[in-house]
Enzyme design. Structure first.
Site, PDB file in Angstrom:
ATOM      1  N   GLU A 302       0.826  -1.205   0.000  1.00  0.00           N
ATOM      2  CA  GLU A 302       0.000   0.000   0.000  1.00  0.00           C
ATOM      3  C   GLU A 302       0.865   1.261   0.000  1.00  0.00           C
ATOM      4  O   GLU A 302       0.607   2.218  -0.745  1.00  0.00           O
ATOM      5  CB  GLU A 302      -0.931   0.013   1.215  1.00  0.00           C
ATOM      6  CG  GLU A 302      -1.894   1.192   1.223  1.00  0.00           C
ATOM      7  CD  GLU A 302      -2.789   1.217   0.008  1.00  0.00           C
ATOM      8  OE1 GLU A 302      -2.944   2.306  -0.581  1.00  0.00           O
ATOM      9  OE2 GLU A 302      -3.330   0.165  -0.377  1.00  0.00           O
ATOM     10  N   ASP A 306       0.776   4.104  -3.005  1.00  0.00           N
ATOM     11  CA  ASP A 306       0.376   5.476  -2.692  1.00  0.00           C
ATOM     12  C   ASP A 306       1.461   6.478  -3.049  1.00  0.00           C
ATOM     13  O   ASP A 306       1.190   7.527  -3.656  1.00  0.00           O
ATOM     14  CB  ASP A 306       0.045   5.598  -1.201  1.00  0.00           C
ATOM     15  CG  ASP A 306      -1.217   4.855  -0.815  1.00  0.00           C
ATOM     16  OD1 ASP A 306      -1.934   4.391  -1.713  1.00  0.00           O
ATOM     17  OD2 ASP A 306      -1.483   4.738   0.397  1.00  0.00           O
ATOM     18  N   SER A 506      -7.756   2.566  -3.100  1.00  0.00           N
ATOM     19  CA  SER A 506      -6.562   3.053  -2.417  1.00  0.00           C
ATOM     20  C   SER A 506      -5.563   3.616  -3.411  1.00  0.00           C
ATOM     21  O   SER A 506      -4.612   4.302  -3.016  1.00  0.00           O
ATOM     22  CB  SER A 506      -5.917   1.939  -1.584  1.00  0.00           C
ATOM     23  OG  SER A 506      -5.599   0.838  -2.391  1.00  0.00           O
TER      24      SER A 506
END
Length: 589
Positions: A302, A306, A506
Site C-alpha cells: 500500500e 500510494d 486506495s
C-alpha cells in the site's frame, strides 16, 4: 448561554474535589450490545497488560469552528479561502478549563501525576498509560481479549465502561474501550502480473495508437489495459502542466500498520514512468515513533502504491510520507507482559498533524474500516479533527473502500472515514470511456446526516430510483459516498523490485489527490490561498469541471448495488478530474 455553562462546570469541579472517587456514584458512559460481527470474546485481559488510554474532553466551541469551516469553504462566501491559523483553530477546539481541572483531579485520584499525562496541542485529548487492572478500576469495567474469526487478530476491549457521574459533562469518550475497528487498507487486488511478454501481447491487441479521452484529447491506447503516470496525465488533461518545487506547496500521504514506502522501488518506478524524476525522494515524518524500514522484504504494498503514483503524478511538488506507529492486533508477549499495544494510530496521526504549524495543502489516506465497527462517539470526534484540518486550508482525500455496497447479504456497509462529511471521498473507475469499478465503495452513512452542500445532488439521485429500491438496506438521509472518483484498475507499480499490476480505491485516492495538489500549486502561483475543504466548492461549482461517469455499478454478493448515473451517484460521485477545466475554475474563485 456560555456563562451558564461555565457556572455549571465550576460547580461540578467543586463537587469532584469534595468527592472520594473510590466510592463515587458511577454511571455508564458508553455501552454496546456486543462485539461487531466476526469478533469472539476470549479470556479476561492480563491484569498487567498496559493500555494507552485516550480521553477526549468536551469541546464547547466546536460549533463555532464548524461555522468557520463552512464560510471559508463556500466559494460564494466573502470569506472563501480565509483559512484559520493553528492558534485560532486550537482556541476553538480547546476544552473549558473546568473540564481540564475535573479530569486532572480524577486522574490524580488514581495516581497519575502531571508528568505522566500527555496532552494534545489543543488540550482536547489526554493520554495516560496504565495496567488493565488500574484502568478497569477507573472505568468500572472488565476487559477481555477478543479474537477476529476471519483474520485471527486479537485486541483487548470491553463492551461498556462507566465514569463518575460528575465527569460525564466533561468527557466525550474514552478509548480503547468499545472500539473494535481494525484500521485497514482497501482490498487492493493484483489484477495482473507477469513478464513483459504479457504487456507486449496486450499492446498488440490494441487496434490504434491512441483513443479519445473524456476531455476530447488523445490518450495512448495502451491505457485501456495498463495505467501509468502518462495515462493519468493524458486521461485527466494535465499534460504539459509544470508544478513548482519551491512555492511552498506540498502533498502528504499517510501510512499505518507498518506499511513502509521503499525508496529503491520508488526510484525504479520513476525511472520507468517519469525519468526526469528518477532521483526524487519524499520527506519522512515519523508519528509516535513510526519507522520506514528500507529492507526489500519490509516494503509495503500500500505504501509503495500510494507514494509512487501520488508523488510521481505531482512531481516536482515536495512530498511527505507520514509513518504512524501502532498496529491493531494484540499479541500476548510472555517476556514483556506490560508491553503497550496502541490500537488507535489514526487519532495519533490527527493529533500530531493538527499540532504542526506548517501543513501540506493536500493529504491522501487509503485506510479505513467499516463504519459500524467504529463507535459513533469516536467517529464524530475524528470527523471534527478533519473539519479542523479543512478550516486550516488542508484538502483531505480518502478512498471510499473496495467492497462496493458491502457483502450484499444484509444492510449496506458504509466505510469510515470516507463517511465523514468533512473529507472528500474517492471512488473508483476503469476503462476508457470510464465506467464504475464494480468494487467502488459507495452508499450512505448511518452516522452522519446529509450535509447541506450535497442535499440537492443526492436528493436528485434518490428521486431517480424506483420506489422501494433497497428499502431498509441503507440510510436515505445519510451523507452520500463518494464525492468523486478516479481510475482504480491495473496500475503498474514496483514492489520489492518487481513490476506488478494492482488496483483499488486506495490508488484512486492518491491519484485524485495529486491533481488537487496541482490545483493548489496553480492557486499558490496566482497568489491565492489553497483550496482547503473541497466539497462545498465541488458540489456548488466544481462538478461542472469533472468527467461524469454514467455506466457501471457496485454490487454486493447477491445484489446489484447502486448504478452510476448522470450527475452525482453513490458509486463514482460526480466523476473524475479534468485538470484544465478545474484549473480555470479554481483560478476564477
Amino acid at each position: 448561554m456560555r456563562l451558564s455553562f461555565c457556572l455549571a462546570l465550576s460547580l461540578s469541579v467543586a463537587l469532584i474535589r469534595a468527592a472520594s472517587y473510590k466510592g463515587y456514584q458511577y454511571q455508564v458512559k458508553e455501552k454496546i450490545s456486543g462485539p461487531p460481527r466476526g469478533w469472539i470474546k476470549g479470556s479476561p485481559a492480563p491484569p498487567d497488560h498496559t493500555i494507552s488510554l485516550k480521553i477526549a474532553l468536551v469541546q464547547p466551541d466546536i460549533g463555532v469552528l464548524e461555522q468557520h469551516l463552512w464560510e471559508v469553504s463556500d466559494p460564494d462566501h466573502e470569506r472563501y479561502g480565509a483559512h484559520l491559523s493553528k492558534a485560532e483553530t486550537e482556541v476553538l477546539m480547546a476544552p473549558h478549563p473546568a473540564s481540564v481541572d475535573a479530569v486532572n483531579e480524577w486522574l490524580a485520584s488514581h495516581g497519575f501525576e502531571d508528568e505522566n499525562i500527555a496532552r494534545s496541542s489543543a488540550k482536547d485529548w489526554v493520554t495516560v498509560h496504565g495496567s488493565v487492572s488500574l484502568i478497569e478500576e477507573m472505568l468500572n469495567t472488565t476487559y477481555h481479549v477478543y479474537h477476529h474469526q476471519e483474520t485471527g487478530d486479537s485486541i483487548v476491549r470491553t463492551t461498556a465502561y462507566s465514569l463518575p457521574d460528575v465527569l460525564h459533562e466533561h468527557i466525550d469518550l474514552i478509548q480503547p474501550t468499545t472500539m473494535f475497528a481494525r484500521l485497514m487498507v482497501p482490498k487492493s487486488t493484483p489484477h495482473r502480473s507477469g513478464p513483459d511478454a504479457l504487456i507486449s501481447r496486450l499492446k498488440s491487441d490494441t487496434r490504434s495508437d491512441t483513443i479519445t479521452g473524456p476531455a476530447g484529447n488523445q490518450v495512448d491506447a495502451d491505457c485501456q489495459n495498463i495505467i501509468t503516470l502518462t495515462c493519468l496525465w493524458q486521461l485527466y488533461n494535465s499534460v504539459g502542466y509544470e508544478a513548482s518545487a519551491t512555492n511552498g506547496n506540498k502533498l502528504g500521504i499517510t501510512g499505518y500498520l507498518d506499511e513502509y514506502a521503499n525508496v529503491a522501488d520508488l526510484h525504479m518506478f520513476l525511472k520507468d514512468q517519469n525519468p526526469q524524476a528518477e532521483e526524487y525522494n519524499f520527506t519522512l515524518v515519523s508519528v509516535n515513533g513510526g519507522l520506514n524500514n528500507q529492507s526489500t522484504s519490509a516494503a509495503g504494498l500500500e505504501a509503495n502504491m500510494d507514494t509512487q503514483f501520488g508523488f510521481g503524478l505531482s512531481y516536482p511538488t515536495p512530498g511527505i510520507f507520514y509513518s504512524t506507529a501502532g498496529k491493531a492486533p494484540y499479541v500476548p508477549d510472555p517476556s514483556n507482559p506490560s508491553k503497550t499495544y496502541d490500537n488507535e494510530p489514526f487519532i495519533d496521526w490527527l493529533n500530531y498533524t493538527l499540532a504542526q504549524s506548517d501543513l501540506p495543502q493536500t493529504i491522501s489516506t487509503s485506510y479505513g474500516d467499516v463504519e459500524a465497527s467504529v463507535p459513533r462517539s469516536y467517529a464524530n470526534r475524528a470527523c471534527i479533527a478533519f473539519a479542523a484540518l479543512g478550516a486550516r486550508g488542508v484538502s483531505i482525500l480518502v478512498s471510499s473502500g473496495d467492497d462496493g455496497i458491502g457483502d450484499g447479504t444484509g444492510a449496506f456497509v458504509p466505510q469510515f472515514p470516507s463517511s465523514c462529511p468533512y473529507v472528500t471521498s474517492v471512488g473508483g473507475t476503469r476503462s476508457i470511456p470510464e465506467i464504475a469499478a464494480s468494487f467502488s465503495g459507495g452508499g450512505f452513512s448511518n452516522y452522519f446526516e446529509r450535509p447541506d452542500y450535497q442535499a440537492k445532488a443526492v436528493s436528485t439521485y434518490l428521486d431517480s430510483l424506483a420506489p422501494g429500491t433497497y428499502a431498509g438496506l441503507y440510510n436515505p438521509d445519510g451523507r452520500g459516498i463518494p464525492d468523486v472518483a478516479a481510475q482504480a484498475v491495473n496500475f503498474r507499480i514496483i514492489y520489492k523490485g518487481s513490476t506488478l499490476y494492482f488496483g483499488g480505491t486506495s490508488l484512486a485516492a492518491p491519484t485524485f489527490a495529486s491533481f488537487v495538489s496541482m490545483l493548489n500549486d496553480a492557486r499558490i502561483k496566482a497568489e491565492k490561498p489553497p483550496l482547503g475543504f473541497l466539497n462545498p466548492m465541488l458540489y456548488a461549482k466544481g462538478y461542472a469541471a469533472l468527467n461524469d461517469v454514467t455506466q457501471g455499478n457496485n454490487p454486493g454478493t447477491r445484489i446489484t448495488g447502486f448504478n452510476a448515473s448522470t450527475g452525482w451517484d453513490p458509486v463514482t460521485g460526480f466523476g473524475t478530474p479534468d485538470f484544465q477545466r478545474l484549473k480555470s475554475l479554481v483560478l476564477s474563485l
